[in-house]
Design an enzyme around this catalytic site. Structure first.
Site, PDB file in Angstrom:
ATOM      1  N   HIS A   1      -2.466   7.154   2.022  1.00 46.57           N
ATOM      2  CA  HIS A   1      -3.811   6.623   2.284  1.00 46.57           C
ATOM      3  C   HIS A   1      -4.889   7.508   1.660  1.00 46.57           C
ATOM      4  O   HIS A   1      -5.901   7.824   2.293  1.00 46.57           O
ATOM      5  CB  HIS A   1      -4.033   6.464   3.793  1.00 46.57           C
ATOM      6  CG  HIS A   1      -3.088   5.508   4.441  1.00 46.57           C
ATOM      7  ND1 HIS A   1      -3.093   4.158   4.168  1.00 46.57           N
ATOM      8  CD2 HIS A   1      -2.076   5.709   5.328  1.00 46.57           C
ATOM      9  CE1 HIS A   1      -2.142   3.563   4.863  1.00 46.57           C
ATOM     10  NE2 HIS A   1      -1.509   4.476   5.571  1.00 46.57           N
TER      11      HIS A   1
ATOM     12  N   SER B   1      -1.334   0.805   9.798  1.00 44.84           N
ATOM     13  CA  SER B   1      -0.695   1.080   8.500  1.00 44.84           C
ATOM     14  C   SER B   1       0.453   0.109   8.268  1.00 44.84           C
ATOM     15  O   SER B   1       0.236  -1.088   8.115  1.00 44.84           O
ATOM     16  CB  SER B   1      -0.250   2.542   8.442  1.00 44.84           C
ATOM     17  OG  SER B   1       0.165   2.906   7.142  1.00 44.84           O
TER      18      SER B   1
END
Length: 363
Positions: A191, A87
């Protein structure tokens, strides 16, 4: 071959980077100028308790990861064959590949953190001991198509993301059998499709930034494959609304002969995930052997005796000596039909029962 991997949000801890800020004083001052506050004070003292807030966490992790990488280069002179990041950590991977400079990366991360920090009404939870297919089936059968799969951390550790009320509705569905449900402390559905407005704004922000061709192959969270040079901006914006395919990333890199991994930055979150991925992949390959009734029966009996003897919250240490302050977060259970294991608080992962000894008994 070697891959450097960079951790993301969730690995932050007060005191991180303590020996880095003075060593790289010029970059520390540059970071302070961009952020408008002392990154050293935030990471070491956190006087206003901001370190766990997304808009502060992300710049802090980026800076500590970056300085850790620069120190490693200074000390070893070794450039890795591949880089990847979980990430937020992907920005450090791109920095290591010289796609942009330190200051440009920090400005992007600051904006990303601000946008994600604004998100509200969302929730996330880790579902443990369930495959992607199992999770998708359970969600669909219960009318929860509004919930997305956000992080594929290992084959059996997957994070779901969506509206807070939908995540709460999903809770009892993953608290049966061997499944475990662990809510994450986030205010947004990261996400997932619910970050689309943030993605659009971030895309506009990136329009004024130039990216260089990676000097080191970078594996993308979105595709779990090496970045295509011309798709850096597109991949970074897609990352906000798409799942982090970390398990697939590791499996892809393992396809290169002799691949070794080294975590660069604060903590050992990715190192622990790597061990779990390797173990679970090995177990998958042995799947036909795991179904032997005797093995399952032995594991069930082991778990039964363990749970009769130890309550949740009992402290243990690893018999290998690698971990000395572990505490059970759940009762023991049987994983993959054969493995007697227990989930540990702090370690945030499973240990085989045979790898543990109670602290009190060892003193």
């Amino acid at each position: 071959m070697r891959t450097y991997v960079f951790p993301g949000q969730g690995a932050q801890q007060k005191g991180m980077g303590s020996s880095l800020f003075d060593e790289f004083s010029d970059l520390t001052r540059s970071a302070d100028s961009i952020l408008g506050y002392s990154i050293k004070d935030l990471c070491l003292e956190d006087p206003d308790r901001l370190l766990d807030q997304t808009q502060y966490t992300q710049p802090a992790m980026y800076v500590v990861n970056a300085l850790s990488y620069y120190r490693k280069l200074r000390e070893t002179g070794l450039v890795p064959d591949f880089v990847a990041g979980h990430s937020l950590g992907e920005y450090n991977a791109l920095l290591a590949a010289e796609v942009f400079d330190f200051e440009t990366g920090l400005r992007m991360v600051r904006k990303r953190g601000e946008l994600m920090g604004r998100a509200s009404g969302g929730g996330m939870a880790a579902v443990l001991n369930a495959s992607e297919a199992e999770i998708r089936t359970i969600l669909a059968e219960n009318g929860l198509d509004s919930v997305d799969l956000a992080n594929f951390n290992t084959p059996s550790q997957i994070v779901i993301s969506g509206r807070a009320e939908d995540i709460e509705t999903a809770r009892p569905l993953f608290q049966t059998g061997n499944h475990l449900f662990v809510p994450l402390r986030t205010s947004g559905a990261f996400h997932s499709r619910y970050m689309e407005s943030a993605r659009v704004e971030f895309d506009g922000f990136l329009s004024g930034i130039s990216f260089s061709k990676p000097r080191i192959p970078v594996v993308s969270n979105v595709t779990a494959r090496v970045y295509e040079d011309h798709l850096v901006k597109e991949s970074l914006t897609k990352q906000m609304v798409n799942a982090v395919r970390w398990s697939d990333t590791v499996e892809h890199l393992l396809g290169y002969s002799g691949m070794e991994f080294e975590e660069v930055g604060h903590g050992t979150v990715l190192t622990k995930l790597l061990k779990k991925i390797l173990r679970e992949l090995a177990n998958e390959r042995k799947a036909p052997l795991r179904t032997a009734p005797k093995s399952t029966e032995n594991a069930v009996e082991t778990v039964r005796r363990w749970n009769e003897r130890y309550t949740v919250g009992t402290r243990f240490r690893s018999t290998s000596g690698n971990y000395g302050n572990l505490e059970t977060a759940t009762a023991a259970t049987v994983l993959f039909g054969h493995r007697a294991a227990v989930y540990m608080q702090g370690y945030r992962g499973y240990f085989d029962l045979q790898e543990l000894e109670p602290v009190a008994a060892a003193q």
